[in-house]
Design an enzyme around this catalytic site. Structure first.
Site, PDB file in Angstrom:
ATOM      1  N   SER A   1       0.928  -1.224   0.285  1.00 16.36           N
ATOM      2  CA  SER A   1       0.195   0.156  -0.022  1.00 16.36           C
ATOM      3  C   SER A   1       0.902   1.157  -0.037  1.00 16.36           C
ATOM      4  O   SER A   1       0.544   2.162  -0.707  1.00 16.36           O
ATOM      5  CB  SER A   1      -1.126   0.025   1.153  1.00 16.36           C
TER       6      SER A   1
ATOM      7  N   HIS B   1       9.807   2.355   8.760  1.00 19.21           N
ATOM      8  CA  HIS B   1       9.710   1.534   9.708  1.00 19.21           C
ATOM      9  C   HIS B   1       8.367   2.040  10.661  1.00 19.21           C
ATOM     10  O   HIS B   1       8.468   3.003  11.105  1.00 19.21           O
ATOM     11  CB  HIS B   1      10.909   1.219  10.573  1.00 19.21           C
TER      12      HIS B   1
ATOM     13  N   ASP C   1      16.736  -2.080  10.405  1.00 18.71           N
ATOM     14  CA  ASP C   1      16.200  -1.047  11.163  1.00 18.71           C
ATOM     15  C   ASP C   1      17.205   0.052  11.682  1.00 18.71           C
ATOM     16  O   ASP C   1      16.866   0.519  12.794  1.00 18.71           O
ATOM     17  CB  ASP C   1      15.001  -1.517  12.065  1.00 18.71           C
TER      18      ASP C   1
HETATM   19  C1  GAR Z   1       4.695  -0.806   6.679  1.00 21.24           C
HETATM   20  O1  GAR Z   1       3.740  -0.397   7.679  1.00 21.24           O
HETATM   21  C2  GAR Z   1       6.154  -0.421   6.940  1.00 21.24           C
HETATM   22  O2  GAR Z   1       6.300   0.362   7.749  1.00 21.24           O
HETATM   23  C3  GAR Z   1       6.362  -1.766   7.453  1.00 21.24           C
HETATM   24  O3  GAR Z   1       5.584  -2.904   6.705  1.00 21.24           O
HETATM   25  C4  GAR Z   1       4.400  -2.097   6.082  1.00 21.24           C
HETATM   26  C5  GAR Z   1       4.351  -2.275   4.889  1.00 21.24           C
HETATM   27  O4  GAR Z   1       3.060  -1.993   4.750  1.00 21.24           O
HETATM   28  N1  GAR Z   1       7.562  -2.199   7.394  1.00 21.24           N
HETATM   29  C6  GAR Z   1       8.648  -2.900   8.208  1.00 21.24           C
HETATM   30  O5  GAR Z   1       7.976  -3.455   8.982  1.00 21.24           O
HETATM   31  C7  GAR Z   1      10.219  -2.877   8.117  1.00 21.24           C
HETATM   32  N2  GAR Z   1      10.562  -3.419   9.053  1.00 21.24           N
HETATM   33  P1  GAR Z   1       2.505  -1.917   2.849  1.00 21.24           P
HETATM   34  O6  GAR Z   1       2.942  -3.602   2.184  1.00 21.24           O
HETATM   35  O7  GAR Z   1       1.030  -2.020   2.897  1.00 21.24           O
HETATM   36  O8  GAR Z   1       3.041  -0.932   2.397  1.00 21.24           O
END
Ligand code: GAR
Length: 187
Positions: free
Chosen positions: A13, A102, A143
């Site tokens: 997303s 993150h 991270d």
């Molecule tokens: C997001 O919330 C991002 O911050 C997180 O994964 C999600 C992906 O959502 N990233 C991490 O946790 C990295 N360690 P999305 O696929 O809907 O963009």
């Protein structure tokens, strides 16, 4: 023309939100890459008309993927929910040109295994009064790296991990494209 590679492992997303934010900017092009060939982010790429491709974890680790980014003259790399470790050679080729988001206030709730809902579950379990997002450049630890941007959101005692996830995603959608725009304007 600046070429941006978005790497994502899951839903995507954020990737979609970033592509939409820049859709009228003719001097920036995107390609979306996923290490999971069935990741929903690739469906989004197809729908958005953005070039996309999947690759294997082994190709990330053996340098094949990096060679591809170099051959495609990629200028900047965005990690948008990308869960694999970036190899050192890639950090050398793209110094301060790989940005990650993150979904917590790092250094809290970061590190290996801390991603997506696991982060929000830990935040609620710990009774935190706030959470937020961290946008940072990458170094060779999960991270970590230099924080480029952080902002917070309150966590209420009644909030579920899903509620926190929703609030944090809203912050991501609002700020991540703006921070990327600022970073690539300095390339
Ligand atoms: C997001 O919330 C991002 O911050 C997180 O994964 C999600 C992906 O959502 N990233 C991490 O946790 C990295 N360690 P999305 O696929 O809907 O963009």
């Amino acid at each position: 023309m600046k070429k941006i590679a978005i790497l994502a492992s899951g839903s995507g997303s954020n990737a979609e939100n970033i592509v939409n934010y820049f859709k009228d900017k003719k001097d920036i092009s995107f390609k979306i890459y996923s290490n999971k060939k069935d990741a929903y982010v690739l469906e989004r790429a197809k729908r958005l008309g953005v070039p996309y491709e999947s690759f294997l974890k082994s190709e990330l680790e053996d340098g094949t993927f990096l060679s591809k980014l170099i051959a495609e003259k990629v200028d900047f790399v965005v990690l948008a929910g990308f869960l694999l470790k970036i190899p050192d050679e890639m950090l050398t080729v793209f110094p301060d040109k790989i940005v990650n988001i993150h979904p917590s206030l790092l250094p809290k709730y970061g590190g290996k295994g801390m991603y997506g809902m696991k982060v929000h579950e830990a935040v609620v379990a710990a009774g935190e009064k706030e959470s937020g997002i961290t946008i940072h450049t990458i170094d060779n630890h999960y991270d970590e790296g230099s924080v480029v941007f952080q902002t917070t959101v309150p966590v209420l005692p009644t909030d579920s991990p899903e509620d926190v996830a929703h609030k944090v995603h809203e912050l991501e959608y609002k700020y991540f494209p703006q921070v990327i725009e600022d970073m690539i304007s300095k390339l």
